[in-house]
Scaffold this motif. Structure first.
Motif, short mmCIF file in Angstrom:
data_model
loop_
_atom_site.label_atom_id
_atom_site.label_comp_id
_atom_site.label_asym_id
_atom_site.label_seq_id
_atom_site.Cartn_x
_atom_site.Cartn_y
_atom_site.Cartn_z
N MET A 1 0.84 -1.17 0.00
CA MET A 1 0.00 0.00 0.00
C MET A 1 0.89 1.24 0.00
N PRO A 2 0.60 2.23 -0.88
CA PRO A 2 1.43 3.43 -0.91
C PRO A 2 1.33 4.24 0.38
N ALA A 3 2.41 4.91 0.69
CA ALA A 3 2.42 5.77 1.88
C ALA A 3 1.55 7.00 1.62
N THR A 4 0.95 7.51 2.67
CA THR A 4 0.14 8.72 2.54
C THR A 4 1.05 9.94 2.47
N LEU A 5 0.54 11.05 1.98
CA LEU A 5 1.35 12.26 1.90
C LEU A 5 1.86 12.72 3.26
N PRO A 6 1.03 12.70 4.32
CA PRO A 6 1.59 13.07 5.63
C PRO A 6 2.73 12.15 6.06
N ALA A 7 2.59 10.86 5.77
CA ALA A 7 3.64 9.91 6.14
C ALA A 7 4.92 10.20 5.35
N LEU A 8 4.77 10.56 4.07
CA LEU A 8 5.94 10.90 3.27
C LEU A 8 6.61 12.16 3.79
N GLY A 9 5.81 13.14 4.20
CA GLY A 9 6.37 14.36 4.77
C GLY A 9 7.14 14.08 6.04
N GLN A 10 6.60 13.21 6.89
CA GLN A 10 7.29 12.86 8.13
C GLN A 10 8.60 12.15 7.82
N ARG A 11 8.57 11.26 6.85
CA ARG A 11 9.79 10.53 6.46
C ARG A 11 10.82 11.52 5.91
N PHE A 12 10.38 12.44 5.08
CA PHE A 12 11.29 13.43 4.51
C PHE A 12 11.98 14.23 5.62
N ARG A 13 11.20 14.70 6.59
CA ARG A 13 11.79 15.49 7.69
C ARG A 13 12.73 14.63 8.54
N ARG A 14 12.35 13.38 8.81
CA ARG A 14 13.21 12.49 9.60
C ARG A 14 14.51 12.22 8.86
N TRP A 15 14.43 11.95 7.55
CA TRP A 15 15.63 11.68 6.77
C TRP A 15 16.50 12.91 6.65
N SER A 16 15.88 14.10 6.63
CA SER A 16 16.67 15.33 6.60
C SER A 16 17.44 15.49 7.91
N ALA A 17 16.79 15.18 9.02
CA ALA A 17 17.40 15.35 10.34
C ALA A 17 18.49 14.32 10.63
N ASP A 18 18.34 13.10 10.11
CA ASP A 18 19.31 12.05 10.45
C ASP A 18 20.39 11.81 9.39
N ALA A 19 20.49 12.73 8.43
CA ALA A 19 21.54 12.71 7.39
C ALA A 19 21.37 11.62 6.35
N THR A 20 20.17 11.04 6.25
CA THR A 20 19.93 10.04 5.21
C THR A 20 20.14 10.64 3.83
N TRP A 21 19.69 11.91 3.64
CA TRP A 21 19.85 12.55 2.33
C TRP A 21 21.33 12.66 1.97
N GLY A 22 22.17 12.95 2.94
CA GLY A 22 23.61 13.04 2.68
C GLY A 22 24.19 11.72 2.22
#
Length: 55
Positions: A1-22
């Motif tokens: 099942m696809p993630a909801t937009l709020p869930a994607l936003g939360q994941r984006f912010r978490r990944w930004s904070a924990d250096a996943t994007w880097g």
């Protein structure tokens, strides 16, 4: 099942904070360098993903 937009936003912010994007950026830069492709920057990566999530 696809993630909801709020869930994607939360994941984006978490990944930004924990250096996943880097880590993703480093992976893509190594791959792009090996393929001779123009570089990707952290700002461009976050902008693209942010637009996908925010619509």
């Amino acid at each position: 099942m696809p993630a909801t937009l709020p869930a994607l936003g939360q994941r984006f912010r978490r990944w930004s904070a924990d250096a996943t994007w880097g880590r993703l950026l480093a992976h893509f830069q190594v791959h792009d360098d090996a393929m001779g492709v123009a570089g990707l920057t952290a700002d461009r990566l976050e902008t693209v993903i942010g637009h996908l999530i925010d619509g």
